[in-house]
Design an enzyme around this catalytic site. Structure first.
Site, PDB file in Angstrom:
ATOM      1  N   GLU A 277      51.791  63.497  62.214  1.00 57.47           N
ATOM      2  CA  GLU A 277      51.998  63.322  63.662  1.00 57.47           C
ATOM      3  C   GLU A 277      51.449  64.525  64.444  1.00 57.47           C
ATOM      4  OE1 GLU A 277      52.770  60.506  64.669  1.00 57.47           O
ATOM      5  OE2 GLU A 277      53.509  59.668  62.798  1.00 57.47           O
ATOM      6  N   ASP A 358      45.885  61.871  58.632  1.00 58.62           N
ATOM      7  CA  ASP A 358      46.203  62.074  57.206  1.00 58.62           C
ATOM      8  C   ASP A 358      45.448  63.297  56.674  1.00 58.62           C
ATOM      9  OD1 ASP A 358      47.862  59.904  57.146  1.00 58.62           O
ATOM     10  OD2 ASP A 358      46.466  58.562  56.102  1.00 58.62           O
TER      11      ASP A 358
HETATM   12 ZN   LIG Z   1      49.569  57.981  62.673  1.00 60.23          ZN
END
Ligand SMILES: [Zn+2]
Length: 412
Positions: A277, A358
């Site tokens: 996030e 990611d």
């Molecule tokens: Zn995401």
């Protein structure tokens, strides 16, 4: 081209969209995988896999029924000039143009909520309940509905009134004024939605002291993100499914972790999800998303401004004197193919952003923890591990788990 041609173009567009959606759903539902890819082994045991397949089937039949019903309703309304009938009632009721359009949208809004209500009840209290996801009590369900309705009236109403008023006075520069108003509103909502609107539905609290807070604090320092901006939300009030998100711009930025995520995941996995996030924030995904939305809105309003005054649009829906609400309705449908293509680009961009977030988490050696966390989230939500590639291409805002795991492993 006369108004009858436009009417059939409208019918054609709606039918094509409906058929295409059903075809994608059908492909996705029919795709059965006999062997689970090695990267995903162990996520589902045999019993849970059966449960997942049943969940998928239940959602498919339910989705099919609800989409067929809404398609039939819109066709019945269109072939019977339902919008023209509603329009003439409203024109008889008041001569104020702004009020006419507001009433028109209010009645359509109420009617479509009434049609979708039984589906929403069934989806929540039968399907989600049967598979053990639902936590909403009827009381919260009704309160949610009342709050959403009040919000549309108190926030959506005045905004719409302003845009309609501009349309009725601004002439050919309408699109520009409307664009400024709507963009200003969109940027305001992006900034303040989580701090002003979300609290009406959920409680957000700062992280409690303890092992998790220490771990998150240590990571926040490393990543250069203020811990004050991390909140825990009582998602368990509605569903057992886990989630986390980043929202806001500038000083109003905020990461929200669902309490379900904190219950289900290990500490290092939660830190990895948080890192993902923070990645969205560091890579400015919200900012770019908002700007893209604003640009798109500009194009839509410009094209809308060019054609909305054309009597052909209104006549296609059986209304002889053009007005704002009938124009926007016809335009909205005619614009579907363009927004369909724009939507494809937006989902591609969104999946790209997920890979990038990611990759950001992987920079902190959190790849394995992220894989672990994503696996638990998918497994607990009975996610479809092997969706049809076409379905993914058109509908998935996040890459499927397998592709995400492969990408993370490639980085390591
Ligand atoms: Zn995401």
């Amino acid at each position: 081209m006369n108004s009858e041609h436009i009417f059939y173009v409208i019918i054609g567009i709606l039918t094509a969209q409906f058929t295409f959606d059903q075809w994608l759903d059908f492909l996705n539902n029919r795709k059965v995988v006999t062997s689970i890819p090695t990267e995903l082994e162990g996520i589902y045991d045999e019993e849970k896999y059966k449960k997942q397949q049943n969940y998928k089937k239940a959602n498919y039949s339910f989705g099919l029924l609800s989409e067929v019903v809404s398609f039939l309703v819109i066709m019945i309304v269109l072939f019977n000039e339902g919008f023209a009938i509603l329009n003439s009632w409203i024109v008889d009721f008041t001569s104020n143009l702004t009020l006419q359009s507001l009433l028109f949208f209010a009645i359509i809004g109420i009617a479509s909520s009434l049609i979708s209500l039984p589906f929403s009840i069934y989806g929540t209290f039968v399907i989600e309940e049967r598979f053990g996801f639902n936590k909403i009590t009827p009381k919260i369900f009704v309160l949610d509905m009342i709050k959403s309705m009040l919000l549309s009236v108190l926030i959506g109403g005045p905004l719409m009134a302003l845009v309609i008023w501009l349309y009725n006075i601004a002439g050919s520069y309408f699109w520009l004024y409307a664009w400024m108003v709507i963009s200003g509103f969109a940027i305001f909502m992006t900034m303040f939605c989580t701090s002003l609107i979300l609290p009406l539905f959920n409680k957000q609290t700062p992280l409690e002291n303890g092992e998790l807070r220490d771990a998150i604090e240590a990571f926040s320092v490393k990543a250069g993100f203020k811990l004050d901006n991390v909140f825990v939300m009582d998602g368990s009030k509605r569903s057992t499914k886990a989630n986390a998100f980043f929202s806001g711009l500038g000083s109003r930025k905020r990461i929200v972790l669902y309490d379900t995520l904190i219950n289900d995941l290990q500490t290092d996995e939660i830190v990895a999800v948080l890192a993902h996030e923070i990645g969205h924030y560091k890579l400015k995904h919200t900012l770019w998303g908002t700007l893209t939305g604003v640009l798109q809105m500009g194009v839509i309003l410009f094209v809308f401004g060019l054609i909305v005054g054309s009597p052909l649009l209104s006549q296609a829906l059986g209304v002889h004197v053009p007005n704002f609400h009938i124009g926007i309705l016809a335009f909205g449908i005619l614009y579907t193919p363009v927004s369909f293509v724009a939507g494809i680009f937006m989902t591609i961009l969104s999946r790209k952003n997920e890979y990038a977030a990611d990759a950001y988490a992987c920079k902190f050696e959190l790849g394995n923890a992220l894989i672990g966390g994503l696996k638990t989230i998918s497994s607990n939500a009975l996610s479809n591990l092997t969706p049809h590639p076409f379905y993914v291409f058109f509908h998935y805002s996040h890459p499927p788990l397998l592709q995400r795991i492969k990408a993370i492993k490639n980085i390591k």
